[in-house]
Design a protein around this motif. Sequence first.
Motif, PDB file in Angstrom:
ATOM      1  N   PRO A  97       0.804  -1.230   0.000  1.00  0.00           N
ATOM      2  CA  PRO A  97       0.000   0.000   0.000  1.00  0.00           C
ATOM      3  C   PRO A  97       0.834   1.276   0.000  1.00  0.00           C
ATOM      4  CG  PRO A  97      -0.926  -1.598   1.526  1.00  0.00           C
ATOM      5  CD  PRO A  97       0.386  -2.164   1.055  1.00  0.00           C
ATOM      6  N   GLN A  98       1.931   1.282   0.762  1.00  0.00           N
ATOM      7  CA  GLN A  98       2.765   2.478   0.815  1.00  0.00           C
ATOM      8  C   GLN A  98       3.419   2.756  -0.539  1.00  0.00           C
ATOM      9  OE1 GLN A  98       2.980  -0.227   2.706  1.00  0.00           O
ATOM     10  NE2 GLN A  98       3.357   0.251   4.869  1.00  0.00           N
ATOM     11  N   LEU A  99       3.798   1.682  -1.231  1.00  0.00           N
ATOM     12  CA  LEU A  99       4.412   1.846  -2.542  1.00  0.00           C
ATOM     13  C   LEU A  99       3.387   2.328  -3.556  1.00  0.00           C
ATOM     14  CD1 LEU A  99       6.631   1.635  -4.627  1.00  0.00           C
ATOM     15  CD2 LEU A  99       6.309  -0.854  -4.662  1.00  0.00           C
ATOM     16  N   LEU A 100       2.192   1.760  -3.521  1.00  0.00           N
ATOM     17  CA  LEU A 100       1.146   2.210  -4.438  1.00  0.00           C
ATOM     18  C   LEU A 100       0.834   3.683  -4.206  1.00  0.00           C
ATOM     19  CD1 LEU A 100      -0.904   1.534  -6.646  1.00  0.00           C
ATOM     20  CD2 LEU A 100      -2.500   0.818  -4.840  1.00  0.00           C
ATOM     21  N   ALA A 101       0.778   4.084  -2.952  1.00  0.00           N
ATOM     22  CA  ALA A 101       0.519   5.497  -2.641  1.00  0.00           C
ATOM     23  C   ALA A 101       1.630   6.378  -3.188  1.00  0.00           C
ATOM     24  CB  ALA A 101       0.376   5.687  -1.132  1.00  0.00           C
ATOM     25  N   ARG A 102       2.862   5.914  -3.093  1.00  0.00           N
ATOM     26  CA  ARG A 102       4.000   6.681  -3.606  1.00  0.00           C
ATOM     27  C   ARG A 102       3.922   6.824  -5.131  1.00  0.00           C
ATOM     28  NH1 ARG A 102       7.730   4.185  -0.814  1.00  0.00           N
ATOM     29  NH2 ARG A 102       8.696   2.850  -2.387  1.00  0.00           N
ATOM     30  N   LEU A 103       3.546   5.754  -5.800  1.00  0.00           N
ATOM     31  CA  LEU A 103       3.427   5.796  -7.259  1.00  0.00           C
ATOM     32  C   LEU A 103       2.309   6.744  -7.698  1.00  0.00           C
ATOM     33  CD1 LEU A 103       3.814   1.990  -8.078  1.00  0.00           C
ATOM     34  CD2 LEU A 103       5.548   3.783  -8.294  1.00  0.00           C
ATOM     35  N   LEU A 104       1.194   6.684  -6.997  1.00  0.00           N
ATOM     36  CA  LEU A 104       0.074   7.563  -7.359  1.00  0.00           C
ATOM     37  C   LEU A 104       0.407   9.024  -7.062  1.00  0.00           C
ATOM     38  CD1 LEU A 104      -2.931   5.382  -6.165  1.00  0.00           C
ATOM     39  CD2 LEU A 104      -2.248   5.882  -8.522  1.00  0.00           C
ATOM     40  N   ALA A 105       1.196   9.263  -6.001  1.00  0.00           N
ATOM     41  CA  ALA A 105       1.644  10.630  -5.724  1.00  0.00           C
ATOM     42  C   ALA A 105       2.528  11.142  -6.850  1.00  0.00           C
ATOM     43  CB  ALA A 105       2.385  10.673  -4.391  1.00  0.00           C
ATOM     44  N   ALA A 106       3.383  10.251  -7.396  1.00  0.00           N
ATOM     45  CA  ALA A 106       4.214  10.639  -8.540  1.00  0.00           C
ATOM     46  C   ALA A 106       3.344  11.009  -9.727  1.00  0.00           C
ATOM     47  CB  ALA A 106       5.164   9.498  -8.905  1.00  0.00           C
TER      48      ALA A 106
ATOM     49  N   HIS B 295       0.311  12.165  -9.582  1.00  0.00           N
ATOM     50  CA  HIS B 295      -0.400  13.404  -9.271  1.00  0.00           C
ATOM     51  C   HIS B 295       0.502  14.627  -9.348  1.00  0.00           C
ATOM     52  CE1 HIS B 295      -3.910  15.510  -7.883  1.00  0.00           C
ATOM     53  NE2 HIS B 295      -3.286  16.006  -6.822  1.00  0.00           N
ATOM     54  N   HIS B 296       1.816  14.424  -9.361  1.00  0.00           N
ATOM     55  CA  HIS B 296       2.753  15.534  -9.515  1.00  0.00           C
ATOM     56  C   HIS B 296       2.980  15.890 -10.983  1.00  0.00           C
ATOM     57  CE1 HIS B 296       4.067  14.907  -5.260  1.00  0.00           C
ATOM     58  NE2 HIS B 296       4.174  16.218  -5.348  1.00  0.00           N
TER      59      HIS B 296
ATOM     60  N   PRO C  11      -6.810  16.953 -14.491  1.00  0.00           N
ATOM     61  CA  PRO C  11      -8.082  16.352 -14.907  1.00  0.00           C
ATOM     62  C   PRO C  11      -8.152  14.840 -14.737  1.00  0.00           C
ATOM     63  CG  PRO C  11      -6.697  16.670 -16.816  1.00  0.00           C
ATOM     64  CD  PRO C  11      -5.923  17.208 -15.640  1.00  0.00           C
ATOM     65  N   TRP C  12      -7.226  14.250 -13.961  1.00  0.00           N
ATOM     66  CA  TRP C  12      -7.172  12.802 -13.837  1.00  0.00           C
ATOM     67  C   TRP C  12      -7.924  12.303 -12.602  1.00  0.00           C
ATOM     68  CZ3 TRP C  12      -2.420  15.555 -14.528  1.00  0.00           C
ATOM     69  CH2 TRP C  12      -1.880  16.079 -13.345  1.00  0.00           C
TER      70      TRP C  12
ATOM     71  N   GLN D  74       2.467   8.707 -17.590  1.00  0.00           N
ATOM     72  CA  GLN D  74       3.909   8.552 -17.820  1.00  0.00           C
ATOM     73  C   GLN D  74       4.686   8.661 -16.517  1.00  0.00           C
ATOM     74  OE1 GLN D  74       5.635   7.404 -20.155  1.00  0.00           O
ATOM     75  NE2 GLN D  74       7.405   8.617 -20.760  1.00  0.00           N
ATOM     76  N   ASN D  75       4.313   9.607 -15.655  1.00  0.00           N
ATOM     77  CA  ASN D  75       4.972   9.716 -14.350  1.00  0.00           C
ATOM     78  C   ASN D  75       4.859   8.405 -13.574  1.00  0.00           C
ATOM     79  OD1 ASN D  75       5.727  12.390 -14.712  1.00  0.00           O
ATOM     80  ND2 ASN D  75       4.797  13.093 -12.804  1.00  0.00           N
ATOM     81  N   LEU D  76       3.660   7.848 -13.553  1.00  0.00           N
ATOM     82  CA  LEU D  76       3.417   6.592 -12.853  1.00  0.00           C
ATOM     83  C   LEU D  76       4.246   5.463 -13.463  1.00  0.00           C
ATOM     84  CD1 LEU D  76       1.866   4.810 -10.859  1.00  0.00           C
ATOM     85  CD2 LEU D  76      -0.041   4.775 -12.488  1.00  0.00           C
TER      86      LEU D  76
END
Length: 219
Positions: free
Chosen positions: A39-48, A50-51, A60-61, A143-145
């Motif tokens: 979960p912590q890794l998934l949250a980190r990827l989604l934060a990337a 969102h940046h 708009p995502w 692409q960030n993700l």
Amino acid sequence: MKDQPVCAQAYSEDERSAIYRVIAERRDMRHFAGGEVAPQLLARLLAAAHHAPSVGLMQPWRFLRISDRSLRARIQALVEEERVRTAEALGERSDEFMKLKVEGIHDCAEVLVVALTEDRERHIFGRRTLPEMDMASVSCAIQNLWLAARAEGLGMGWVSLFEPDALACLLGMPAGARPLAVLCLGPVTEFYPAPMLVQEGWATAQPLQLYENQWGVAP
């Protein structure tokens, strides 16, 4: 890179090398090894994700995590329906296309659906003449993700073989929201040494084309 002039605000040589490496080694993965994404890794990827940059900072995502296995199967069924339609549209390459593995929905650790949010019409900053820039912004987030996942040793595949209205209905999206991607994410046994479609002989990677000042004029 050692002999190149370095800008004052540049990262270190090792950091720059890592960035270029992850870009070069990113792959659109179709083969997964099950497992899970913490979960912590998934949250980190989604934060990337969102940046990511977005036109007019409209962001708009929307990300939908598909944790229900039966729902995952229904999404895979939509993809299979479109796979057959695409094969029919390809004519003489139909049989060749049907041999390709186009998704890993059943095998990957996580399935994410990425969609454009509803009520995008109110955002006109940067979109008055190019309204499709909302889609470009979502692509930047994906692409960030993708790059962050590769850096973490996880594979990701972007599946676009689905009928958008059918998927939007299945996921209860509001009017105006539009799904753009089904993302398969998770551990892989290995990364493809080259893009899978190149390895399978479906397509050939094209060289960079650079023009200067006028279309078709080489530098």
